[in-house]
Motif scaffolding. Structure first.
Motif, PDB file in Angstrom:
ATOM      1  N   GLN A 198       0.835  -1.193   0.000  1.00 10.95           N
ATOM      2  CA  GLN A 198       0.000   0.000   0.000  1.00 10.95           C
ATOM      3  C   GLN A 198       0.874   1.248   0.000  1.00 10.95           C
ATOM      4  OE1 GLN A 198      -1.730  -0.857   4.017  1.00 10.95           O
ATOM      5  NE2 GLN A 198      -1.214   1.287   4.395  1.00 10.95           N
ATOM      6  N   ARG A 199       0.264   2.392  -0.264  1.00 10.42           N
ATOM      7  CA  ARG A 199       0.942   3.672  -0.052  1.00 10.42           C
ATOM      8  C   ARG A 199       0.933   3.904   1.450  1.00 10.42           C
ATOM      9  NH1 ARG A 199       0.896   7.458  -4.388  1.00 10.42           N
ATOM     10  NH2 ARG A 199       1.936   8.848  -2.929  1.00 10.42           N
ATOM     11  N   LEU A 200       2.030   4.351   1.961  1.00  8.78           N
ATOM     12  CA  LEU A 200       2.187   4.511   3.397  1.00  8.78           C
ATOM     13  C   LEU A 200       2.071   5.976   3.782  1.00  8.78           C
ATOM     14  CD1 LEU A 200       2.898   2.725   5.838  1.00  8.78           C
ATOM     15  CD2 LEU A 200       5.291   3.291   5.428  1.00  8.78           C
ATOM     16  N   ASP A 201       1.199   6.258   4.736  1.00 13.58           N
ATOM     17  CA  ASP A 201       1.114   7.594   5.323  1.00 13.58           C
ATOM     18  C   ASP A 201       0.793   7.427   6.801  1.00 13.58           C
ATOM     19  OD1 ASP A 201      -1.848   7.855   5.841  1.00 13.58           O
ATOM     20  OD2 ASP A 201      -1.931   7.641   3.672  1.00 13.58           O
ATOM     21  N   ALA A 202       1.029   8.486   7.561  1.00 16.77           N
ATOM     22  CA  ALA A 202       0.905   8.393   9.015  1.00 16.77           C
ATOM     23  C   ALA A 202      -0.508   8.029   9.456  1.00 16.77           C
ATOM     24  CB  ALA A 202       1.349   9.702   9.662  1.00 16.77           C
ATOM     25  N   LEU A 203      -1.516   8.621   8.840  1.00 14.29           N
ATOM     26  CA  LEU A 203      -2.897   8.353   9.252  1.00 14.29           C
ATOM     27  C   LEU A 203      -3.248   6.881   9.082  1.00 14.29           C
ATOM     28  CD1 LEU A 203      -5.712   9.231  10.172  1.00 14.29           C
ATOM     29  CD2 LEU A 203      -6.226   9.713   7.770  1.00 14.29           C
ATOM     30  N   HIS A 204      -3.033   6.345   7.890  1.00 16.79           N
ATOM     31  CA  HIS A 204      -3.409   4.952   7.637  1.00 16.79           C
ATOM     32  C   HIS A 204      -2.536   3.981   8.428  1.00 16.79           C
ATOM     33  CE1 HIS A 204      -5.342   6.906   4.139  1.00 16.79           C
ATOM     34  NE2 HIS A 204      -6.319   6.133   4.565  1.00 16.79           N
ATOM     35  N   CYS A 205      -1.281   4.317   8.602  1.00 19.65           N
ATOM     36  CA  CYS A 205      -0.395   3.455   9.380  1.00 19.65           C
ATOM     37  C   CYS A 205      -0.873   3.389  10.836  1.00 19.65           C
ATOM     38  CB  CYS A 205       1.025   3.998   9.301  1.00 19.65           C
ATOM     39  SG  CYS A 205       2.239   2.854   9.928  1.00 19.65           S
ATOM     40  N   SER A 206      -1.241   4.528  11.382  1.00 16.14           N
ATOM     41  CA  SER A 206      -1.739   4.591  12.756  1.00 16.14           C
ATOM     42  C   SER A 206      -3.056   3.827  12.905  1.00 16.14           C
ATOM     43  CB  SER A 206      -1.919   6.048  13.168  1.00 16.14           C
ATOM     44  OG  SER A 206      -2.411   6.137  14.469  1.00 16.14           O
ATOM     45  N   GLN A 207      -3.951   4.027  11.953  1.00 21.76           N
ATOM     46  CA  GLN A 207      -5.237   3.318  11.999  1.00 21.76           C
ATOM     47  C   GLN A 207      -5.039   1.813  11.942  1.00 21.76           C
ATOM     48  OE1 GLN A 207      -7.169   5.174   8.633  1.00 21.76           O
ATOM     49  NE2 GLN A 207      -8.337   6.556   9.950  1.00 21.76           N
ATOM     50  N   GLU A 208      -4.170   1.365  11.059  1.00 27.16           N
ATOM     51  CA  GLU A 208      -3.945  -0.080  10.914  1.00 27.16           C
ATOM     52  C   GLU A 208      -3.234  -0.653  12.135  1.00 27.16           C
ATOM     53  OE1 GLU A 208      -5.417  -1.895   8.872  1.00 27.16           O
ATOM     54  OE2 GLU A 208      -6.061  -0.407   7.408  1.00 27.16           O
ATOM     55  N   ALA A 209      -2.320   0.103  12.732  1.00 27.46           N
ATOM     56  CA  ALA A 209      -1.648  -0.375  13.951  1.00 27.46           C
ATOM     57  C   ALA A 209      -2.660  -0.569  15.075  1.00 27.46           C
ATOM     58  CB  ALA A 209      -0.550   0.602  14.362  1.00 27.46           C
ATOM     59  N   SER A 210      -3.589   0.365  15.183  1.00 28.91           N
ATOM     60  CA  SER A 210      -4.632   0.254  16.205  1.00 28.91           C
ATOM     61  C   SER A 210      -5.526  -0.949  15.923  1.00 28.91           C
ATOM     62  CB  SER A 210      -5.454   1.540  16.232  1.00 28.91           C
ATOM     63  OG  SER A 210      -6.486   1.440  17.163  1.00 28.91           O
ATOM     64  N   ARG A 211      -5.869  -1.124  14.668  1.00 29.87           N
ATOM     65  CA  ARG A 211      -6.707  -2.261  14.284  1.00 29.87           C
ATOM     66  C   ARG A 211      -6.013  -3.587  14.576  1.00 29.87           C
ATOM     67  NH1 ARG A 211      -7.695  -4.902   8.745  1.00 29.87           N
ATOM     68  NH2 ARG A 211      -9.494  -6.165   9.213  1.00 29.87           N
ATOM     69  N   MET A 212      -4.731  -3.679  14.254  1.00 32.34           N
ATOM     70  CA  MET A 212      -3.992  -4.923  14.495  1.00 32.34           C
ATOM     71  C   MET A 212      -3.875  -5.207  15.994  1.00 32.34           C
ATOM     72  SD  MET A 212      -3.296  -6.288  11.627  1.00 32.34           S
ATOM     73  CE  MET A 212      -3.429  -5.743   9.932  1.00 32.34           C
ATOM     74  N   ALA A 213      -3.672  -4.175  16.787  1.00 32.33           N
ATOM     75  CA  ALA A 213      -3.584  -4.359  18.237  1.00 32.33           C
ATOM     76  C   ALA A 213      -4.906  -4.898  18.785  1.00 32.33           C
ATOM     77  CB  ALA A 213      -3.215  -3.048  18.923  1.00 32.33           C
ATOM     78  N   GLY A 214      -6.007  -4.335  18.323  1.00 29.84           N
ATOM     79  CA  GLY A 214      -7.319  -4.798  18.764  1.00 29.84           C
ATOM     80  C   GLY A 214      -7.614  -6.215  18.321  1.00 29.84           C
ATOM     81  N   LEU A 215      -7.290  -6.522  17.071  1.00 29.63           N
ATOM     82  CA  LEU A 215      -7.519  -7.870  16.545  1.00 29.63           C
ATOM     83  C   LEU A 215      -6.693  -8.897  17.321  1.00 29.63           C
ATOM     84  CD1 LEU A 215      -8.816  -9.641  14.305  1.00 29.63           C
ATOM     85  CD2 LEU A 215      -6.769  -9.166  12.933  1.00 29.63           C
ATOM     86  N   ALA A 216      -5.419  -8.591  17.535  1.00 29.42           N
ATOM     87  CA  ALA A 216      -4.568  -9.519  18.277  1.00 29.42           C
ATOM     88  C   ALA A 216      -5.095  -9.714  19.698  1.00 29.42           C
ATOM     89  CB  ALA A 216      -3.131  -9.005  18.310  1.00 29.42           C
ATOM     90  N   GLN A 217      -5.461  -8.636  20.345  1.00 31.67           N
ATOM     91  CA  GLN A 217      -5.947  -8.724  21.722  1.00 31.67           C
ATOM     92  C   GLN A 217      -7.231  -9.551  21.817  1.00 31.67           C
ATOM     93  OE1 GLN A 217      -7.109  -5.015  23.595  1.00 31.67           O
ATOM     94  NE2 GLN A 217      -6.350  -5.753  25.549  1.00 31.67           N
ATOM     95  N   ARG A 218      -8.157  -9.347  20.870  1.00 31.01           N
ATOM     96  CA  ARG A 218      -9.408 -10.120  20.881  1.00 31.01           C
ATOM     97  C   ARG A 218      -9.173 -11.619  20.753  1.00 31.01           C
ATOM     98  NH1 ARG A 218     -10.882  -5.927  17.721  1.00 31.01           N
ATOM     99  NH2 ARG A 218     -10.837  -7.101  15.795  1.00 31.01           N
ATOM    100  N   HIS A 219      -8.028 -11.988  20.172  1.00 32.20           N
ATOM    101  CA  HIS A 219      -7.731 -13.409  19.970  1.00 32.20           C
ATOM    102  C   HIS A 219      -6.642 -13.912  20.912  1.00 32.20           C
ATOM    103  CE1 HIS A 219     -10.377 -14.036  16.531  1.00 32.20           C
ATOM    104  NE2 HIS A 219     -10.099 -12.785  16.231  1.00 32.20           N
ATOM    105  N   GLY A 220      -6.401 -13.157  21.991  1.00 32.78           N
ATOM    106  CA  GLY A 220      -5.452 -13.606  22.995  1.00 32.78           C
ATOM    107  C   GLY A 220      -3.995 -13.376  22.636  1.00 32.78           C
ATOM    108  N   GLY A 221      -3.741 -12.465  21.707  1.00 36.38           N
ATOM    109  CA  GLY A 221      -2.374 -12.209  21.273  1.00 36.38           C
ATOM    110  C   GLY A 221      -1.924 -10.785  21.536  1.00 36.38           C
ATOM    111  N   THR A 222      -0.835 -10.425  20.887  1.00 33.94           N
ATOM    112  CA  THR A 222      -0.215  -9.116  21.064  1.00 33.94           C
ATOM    113  C   THR A 222       0.307  -8.611  19.730  1.00 33.94           C
ATOM    114  OG1 THR A 222       0.575  -9.824  23.238  1.00 33.94           O
ATOM    115  CG2 THR A 222       1.619  -7.884  22.305  1.00 33.94           C
TER     116      THR A 222
END
Length: 131
Positions: free
Chosen positions: A95-119
């Protein structure tokens, strides 16, 4: 007049190099990108989120990520923690990388990992070397 095509990159290109990274959850993506001297914002990048997930969660997480174009692969920075915490994975996509989308995806990945018992450990971005 024809539109200029962006170069296509593959996550499997052996010439890719890490151009930006953040493994500090308190660091803003904009700060990580601001210190990334080799990052070229006009070009696509392979964005990778490094995750530790219980092995049993892989089957549930994979289709959730795939729905948005992410690929889940074994390995990454999380692989070193597998003996205690589960299995190391990277979720990656071009993808094209920019601060907004990178931040949004990092937050999404953290939530997804946490919901499944991960990090979520952090992210990095790869691009081909400048020629």
């Amino acid at each position: 007049m024809r539109a200029r095509k962006q170069p296509v990159i593959s996550p499997d290109d052996p010439d890719l190099a890490v151009v930006a990274r953040s493994f500090d959850e308190t660091e803003a993506a904009s700060a990580a990108l601001a210190r990334a001297a080799d990052w070229r914002p006009e070009l696509p990048a392979v964005l990778r989120h490094h995750l530790v997930l219980p092995t049993a969660a892989e089957a549930a997480v994979r289709p959730v990520l795939a729905a948005d174009g992410w690929e889940l692969r074994a390995g990454g920075a999380a692989a070193e923690r597998t003996a205690v915490d589960g299995a190391g994975f990277v979720a990656l996509r071009v993808q094209r990388l920019d601060a907004l989308h990178c931040s949004q995806e990092a937050s999404r990945m953290a939530g997804l990992a946490q919901r499944h018992g991960g990090t979520a450990l952090g992210w990095d971005a790869l691009q081909p070397p400048a020629r």
